[in-house]
Write an enzyme that holds these catalytic residues in place. Structure first.
Site, PDB file in Angstrom:
ATOM      1  N   CYS A 101       0.833  -1.200   0.000  1.00 15.26           N
ATOM      2  CA  CYS A 101       0.000   0.000   0.000  1.00 15.26           C
ATOM      3  C   CYS A 101       0.868   1.251   0.000  1.00 15.26           C
ATOM      4  O   CYS A 101       2.092   1.190   0.065  1.00 15.26           O
ATOM      5  CB  CYS A 101      -0.913   0.024   1.234  1.00 15.26           C
ATOM      6  N   ASN A 158       0.819   1.002   5.775  1.00 15.19           N
ATOM      7  CA  ASN A 158       1.484   0.227   4.733  1.00 15.19           C
ATOM      8  C   ASN A 158       2.305  -0.859   5.406  1.00 15.19           C
ATOM      9  O   ASN A 158       3.155  -0.573   6.234  1.00 15.19           O
ATOM     10  CB  ASN A 158       2.390   1.128   3.888  1.00 15.19           C
ATOM     11  N   TYR A 165      11.307  -3.569  -7.582  1.00 15.45           N
ATOM     12  CA  TYR A 165      10.000  -3.514  -8.238  1.00 15.45           C
ATOM     13  C   TYR A 165       9.048  -2.449  -7.720  1.00 15.45           C
ATOM     14  O   TYR A 165       8.496  -1.675  -8.498  1.00 15.45           O
ATOM     15  CB  TYR A 165       9.326  -4.888  -8.112  1.00 15.45           C
ATOM     16  N   CYS A 180       6.026 -14.045   1.676  1.00 15.04           N
ATOM     17  CA  CYS A 180       6.351 -12.867   2.482  1.00 15.04           C
ATOM     18  C   CYS A 180       5.257 -12.648   3.511  1.00 15.04           C
ATOM     19  O   CYS A 180       4.071 -12.785   3.209  1.00 15.04           O
ATOM     20  CB  CYS A 180       6.476 -11.637   1.587  1.00 15.04           C
ATOM     21  N   CYS A 219      15.755  -6.876   4.032  1.00 14.42           N
ATOM     22  CA  CYS A 219      15.057  -8.147   4.165  1.00 14.42           C
ATOM     23  C   CYS A 219      15.013  -8.822   2.801  1.00 14.42           C
ATOM     24  O   CYS A 219      14.568  -8.226   1.821  1.00 14.42           O
ATOM     25  CB  CYS A 219      13.634  -7.943   4.688  1.00 14.42           C
TER      26      CYS A 219
END
Length: 470
Positions: free
Chosen positions: A7, A110, A254, A394, A443
């Site tokens: 988000c 988010n 991305y 994830c 991560c």
């Protein structure tokens, strides 16, 4: 099976009433790439909250008529959402609004809590009633409960952070304050800036601040709480350096817009570097390098620069359809791929093509792209991917499916190449991800399985929907 959300949040704080809704609208528009399922906005006019939320793109939800209905205000919080955890319905649109004993609150989030199910079960057993199936409501509940005894809303947020685990970048608004929060790991980006008139902006990405004419000041530190009031900005750092930095490296590959800068690193430069590394790691003799719009373009340019193979625009994107990777549901993904991209026959016919894309998740999109280029006359297609193979789901807010739906868990690169119809396939090397993150902690659990937090015991994506009737 668990698929989570990605988000974007946006907030504006002004010392004087102004058309904050318009600024918020343009900020959300700049963050549209982070979520295309729903969006919402809450405006604060001297303590009175006005809101509008719905399913759809920013331009669809906020028509000129809707925007004109918002009053002038001193604050606004906005959100764009993509979510499969919690389901796709209007009830899960954000920001979430709360009316409680100590006042009002609007919250935009988010990320994804890795302990959301545990916290929600605990709250429900103590009598809490939830109206949505989003873990954002869990955050709102915990902050509200802490606020009953805490001397301020920022203290309540700080206390809540001792309970929350996982990824959360928040923009929160009370009657008099706006608060920005980044989790102690810094999984998701969050930054703030200022307009010429001194109005402050908080956003998931720097591109949203520059879009509305602001100047970026800096990224929030992992664990930092920023409090915006009429008296200025207060930075609380009691949660900083309590966890290792773990920004999601896929932001550079991305999610983020190329013109954004995250934790001091240009997304565009990181993707150029990814392409250069790919060219060194997986060289091939070819006639043209073609990038998959949009997030594969920069990496393709880097591959071309490093290899000396000419760069060509071999695929044209229909700008009026959302991104396939973050559109809910496999059927929608397949349908949108059919109309999203078109090959440029003059660029690829009879050519050996290096096709550069950002990732392979399920393999369906890659297979379709290769078929498109074959039909346009490409002689050979060498697929290069600017991310390592996805091997794990994830739990921190990215739509990466359970292991059984990840093609790389069942095939090696040669097998994947045969399956999708490519002549060769090369992935970005796992051991060079640190080059993209500029030496910062990151991560990469979706690639290597090294999760920074405990894996949740209940990983069903419908875990909040599957409730027995009372």
């Amino acid at each position: 099976m668990s698929i989570h959300e990605e988000c974007g949040v946006f907030g504006i704080f002004s010392k004087h009433p102004q058309n904050v809704a318009a600024v918020c609208y343009y900020g959300l528009y700049a963050l549209q790439h982070r979520g295309q399922e729903s969006c919402g906005m809450v405006v604060n006019d001297r303590g009175v909250f006005s809101s509008h939320k719905d399913l759809g793109l920013v331009s669809e939800v906020f028509s000129p008529e809707v925007l004109s209905d918002f009053p002038e205000g001193s604050m606004a919080v906005g959100h764009v959402r993509y979510g499969t955890t919690g389901g796709s319905s209007r009830k899960n649109c954000q920001p979430i609004e709360v009316n409680h004993q100590k006042g009002k609150m609007a919250l935009a989030h988010n990320g994804n809590l890795s302990n959301a199910a545990e916290l929600r079960n605990r709250l429900e057993l103590s009598g809490a009633i939830f109206h949505t199936t989003s873990d954002t409501e869990t955050i709102a509940y915990i902050v509200t409960r802490e606020r009953l005894s805490a001397p301020s809303i920022e203290e309540a947020v700080s206390l809540a952070m001792h309970t929350l685990e996982g990824a959360y970048s928040l923009c929160l608004m009370s009657s008099a304050k706006m608060i920005a929060v980044r989790d102690p790991y810094g999984f998701r980006p969050l930054c703030y800036g200022v307009l010429e008139d001194g109005t402050y902006i908080v956003a998931s990405e720097s591109c949203a601040i520059t879009t509305v004419g602001g100047t970026v000041i800096r990224d929030l530190l992992p664990g930092e709480i920023l409090v915006f009031t009429k008296d200025g900005i207060l930075s609380r750092t009691e949660h900083c350096k309590t966890r290792p930095n773990r920004l999601c490296v896929f932001e550079y590959i991305y999610f983020a817009r190329p013109d954004s800068v995250i934790d001091g690193i240009s997304v565009h430069s990181a993707r150029i570097q990814a392409g250069q590394i790919l060219a060194r790691q997986h060289p091939v003799s070819a006639d043209v390098v073609v990038g998959v719009p949009d997030s594969g373009l920069d990496a393709a340019l880097g591959y071309s620069q490093q290899s000396g193979i000419p760069y060509g625009i071999g695929l044209i994107k229909n700008k009026y359809i959302g991104r396939t990777f973050i559109s809910p549901g496999q059927t929608q993904r397949q349908n949108s791929v059919k109309i999203k991209l078109s090959p440029v026959e003059a660029v690829v016919r009879g050519k050996n093509v290096v096709l550069v894309d950002d990732s392979i998740v399920r393999g369906t999109t890659s297979e379709r792209l290769i078929r498109l280029l074959r039909d346009a006359g490409a002689a050979r297609i060498h697929l290069r991917i600017s991310a390592p193979p996805f091997l794990n789901p994830c739990y921190y807010g990215t739509d990466i499916d359970s292991r059984e739906h990840l093609i790389a868990t069942s095939m090696d690169p040669d097998g994947i190449a045969r399956s999708i119809g490519a002549d060769s396939l090369g992935f970005f090397p796992l051991d060079q991800l640190s080059a993209l993150a500029g030496g910062h902690g990151y991560c990469s659990a979706c690639f290597d399985g090294q999760y920074p937090t405990p894996i949740p015991s209940d990983t069903r994506k419908d875990r909040f929907e599957a409730r027995l009737p009372l």
